[in-house]
Design an enzyme around this catalytic site. Structure first.
Site, PDB file in Angstrom:
ATOM      1  N   THR A  61       0.493  -1.508  -0.200  1.00 20.15           N
ATOM      2  CA  THR A  61       0.072   0.229   0.249  1.00 20.15           C
ATOM      3  C   THR A  61       0.572   1.298   0.229  1.00 20.15           C
ATOM      4  O   THR A  61       2.093   1.360   0.753  1.00 20.15           O
ATOM      5  CB  THR A  61      -0.804   0.235   1.640  1.00 20.15           C
ATOM      6  OG1 THR A  61       0.022   0.397   2.627  1.00 20.15           O
ATOM      7  CG2 THR A  61      -1.879  -1.100   1.010  1.00 20.15           C
ATOM      8  N   ASP A  91       4.739   1.094   1.801  1.00 20.11           N
ATOM      9  CA  ASP A  91       5.684   1.339   0.867  1.00 20.11           C
ATOM     10  C   ASP A  91       5.516   2.495   1.969  1.00 20.11           C
ATOM     11  O   ASP A  91       5.364   3.832   0.207  1.00 20.11           O
ATOM     12  CB  ASP A  91       5.297   1.093  -0.527  1.00 20.11           C
ATOM     13  CG  ASP A  91       6.661   0.797  -1.482  1.00 20.11           C
ATOM     14  OD1 ASP A  91       8.393   1.472  -0.892  1.00 20.11           O
ATOM     15  OD2 ASP A  91       6.227   0.792  -2.203  1.00 20.11           O
ATOM     16  N   LYS A  93       9.131   3.799   2.023  1.00 20.95           N
ATOM     17  CA  LYS A  93      10.272   4.253   1.733  1.00 20.95           C
ATOM     18  C   LYS A  93      10.187   5.963   2.882  1.00 20.95           C
ATOM     19  O   LYS A  93      10.837   6.933   2.531  1.00 20.95           O
ATOM     20  CB  LYS A  93      10.178   4.949   0.338  1.00 20.95           C
ATOM     21  CG  LYS A  93       9.660   4.248  -0.633  1.00 20.95           C
ATOM     22  CD  LYS A  93       9.360   4.755  -1.805  1.00 20.95           C
ATOM     23  CE  LYS A  93       9.603   3.437  -3.125  1.00 20.95           C
ATOM     24  NZ  LYS A  93       8.461   3.037  -3.978  1.00 20.95           N
ATOM     25  N   ASP A  96      14.139   9.914   6.563  1.00 25.85           N
ATOM     26  CA  ASP A  96      14.938  11.371   7.413  1.00 25.85           C
ATOM     27  C   ASP A  96      15.752  10.737   8.420  1.00 25.85           C
ATOM     28  O   ASP A  96      16.152   9.385   8.093  1.00 25.85           O
ATOM     29  CB  ASP A  96      13.314  11.926   7.924  1.00 25.85           C
ATOM     30  CG  ASP A  96      13.166  13.640   7.624  1.00 25.85           C
ATOM     31  OD1 ASP A  96      14.429  13.955   8.378  1.00 25.85           O
ATOM     32  OD2 ASP A  96      13.200  14.042   7.515  1.00 25.85           O
ATOM     33  N   ASN A  99      14.973  10.227  15.014  1.00 20.05           N
ATOM     34  CA  ASN A  99      13.740  10.496  15.464  1.00 20.05           C
ATOM     35  C   ASN A  99      13.372  10.756  14.402  1.00 20.05           C
ATOM     36  O   ASN A  99      12.042  10.459  15.289  1.00 20.05           O
ATOM     37  CB  ASN A  99      14.812  11.470  16.249  1.00 20.05           C
ATOM     38  CG  ASN A  99      13.588  12.355  17.247  1.00 20.05           C
ATOM     39  OD1 ASN A  99      13.138  11.610  18.047  1.00 20.05           O
ATOM     40  ND2 ASN A  99      12.682  13.507  16.882  1.00 20.05           N
ATOM     41  N   SER A 151      13.417   0.456  -9.522  1.00 23.07           N
ATOM     42  CA  SER A 151      13.182  -0.245 -11.382  1.00 23.07           C
ATOM     43  C   SER A 151      13.413   0.770 -12.179  1.00 23.07           C
ATOM     44  O   SER A 151      13.126   0.915 -13.543  1.00 23.07           O
ATOM     45  CB  SER A 151      12.216  -1.371 -11.369  1.00 23.07           C
ATOM     46  OG  SER A 151      11.134  -0.861 -11.024  1.00 23.07           O
ATOM     47  N   ARG A 232       0.085  -2.289 -11.714  1.00 21.69           N
ATOM     48  CA  ARG A 232      -1.232  -1.787 -12.957  1.00 21.69           C
ATOM     49  C   ARG A 232      -1.436  -2.967 -13.859  1.00 21.69           C
ATOM     50  O   ARG A 232      -2.297  -3.017 -14.429  1.00 21.69           O
ATOM     51  CB  ARG A 232      -0.229  -0.587 -14.022  1.00 21.69           C
ATOM     52  CG  ARG A 232      -0.731   0.826 -13.075  1.00 21.69           C
ATOM     53  CD  ARG A 232       0.423   1.762 -13.247  1.00 21.69           C
ATOM     54  NE  ARG A 232       0.985   2.276 -13.166  1.00 21.69           N
ATOM     55  CZ  ARG A 232       2.314   2.631 -14.011  1.00 21.69           C
ATOM     56  NH1 ARG A 232       1.801   3.524 -14.033  1.00 21.69           N
ATOM     57  NH2 ARG A 232       3.721   2.784 -13.756  1.00 21.69           N
TER      58      ARG A 232
END
Length: 265
Positions: A61, A91, A93, A96, A99, A151, A232
């Site tokens: 998701t 997902d 990602k 940062d 903390n 990718s 997709r």
């Protein structure tokens, strides 16, 4: 990794709890398919999740693109995961400092760690990002994937970046159980990182926006990866979601069986 093992054999020997759960599920359900459901409406996300659920090991998701997100969406996703026997991979990602990601993972409106079995992170900020996420996720039995390779055309995730990402993973194997990558990352027989690979397609090679596609066989057999991620190609035509899910599941599992056969397993 030179010594080939089946998903089931790897599950029995794996030291990471999240990896064990995923490998056991894949063996039990005979699927190495993950569907990336990148839609913006709650009803559509739940509808696709329910349709693809019987065919997948992981539902991926992007919860922060859902316009009408609420806690009921999370509750219903958790119920579908139990109903169809799959893991949820948000997902996110993360990218940062430690903390900050600690709060992004555990708090805010999404509270990702409370419901998502798996999440992922870039290693650009350094090793502190892993520790920050681990502080939240490890006590909950969650698992982290590092983005070692992407990718999309022109991605900078290569060379020293990939090498350093793998080195970080080795130092945190209680929480980091694998990678988003395009090839196997294991270098020794006692190392067992899972590789989940996006950019998988049976019908097209690109999308005009830099995405590049490979077949399930290229990913599983040729590159030694473990899970194919398809988006997709499965829900692009709403009336064919289940048909395409079965098609990709069967292609991914056939590739895995071919790999087993090659290694005499």
């Amino acid at each position: 990794m030179n010594t080939f093992k089946t998903y089931g054999e790897r599950a029995k020997a794996h030291s990471n709890a999240c990896a064990r759960s995923l490998l056991e599920l894949m063996e039990r359900k005979h699927t190495n398919l993950s569907v990336a459901v990148d839609v913006t409406k709650k009803a559509e996300l739940l509808s696709i999740a329910d349709a693809v659920g019987p065919y997948v090991c992981v539902l991926k998701t992007h919860i922060d693109i859902v316009d009408d997100f609420d806690q009921d969406l999370v509750h219903q996703l958790e119920q579908l995961a139990k109903k169809h026997d799959f893991l949820i991979f948000e997902d996110r990602k993360f990218a940062d400092i430690g903390n900050t990601v600690k709060h992004q993972y555990g708090n805010g409106i999404y509270k990702i760690a409370s419901w998502s079995h798996i999440t992922n992170a870039h290693t650009v900020p350094g090793e502190g990002i892993i520790q920050g996420l681990k502080d939240v996720g490890l006590p909950l039995g969650r698992g982290l994937l590092l983005l070692a390779e992407m990718s999309s055309k022109g991605a900078l995730t290569k060379g020293d970046y990939t090498t350093e990402s793998v080195a970080m993973a080795r130092r945190h194997q209680d929480f980091v159980f694998g990678f988003i990558a395009q090839q196997q990352m294991n270098q020794t027989d006692d190392e067992d990182f899972l590789v989940l690979t996006p950019g998988v397609g049976l019908d097209i090679k690109g999308d005009g926006m830099g995405q590049q596609y490979r077949t399930p066989r290229e990913v599983i057999v040729d590159s030694g990866c473990d899970v194919i991620i398809v988006g997709r190609g499965i829900y692009g035509n709403p009336d064919q979601v289940q048909e395409q899910s079965a098609r990709y599941r069967d292609a991914g599992w056939a590739a895995y069986l071919e790999r087993c056969q090659q290694h005499g397993s």
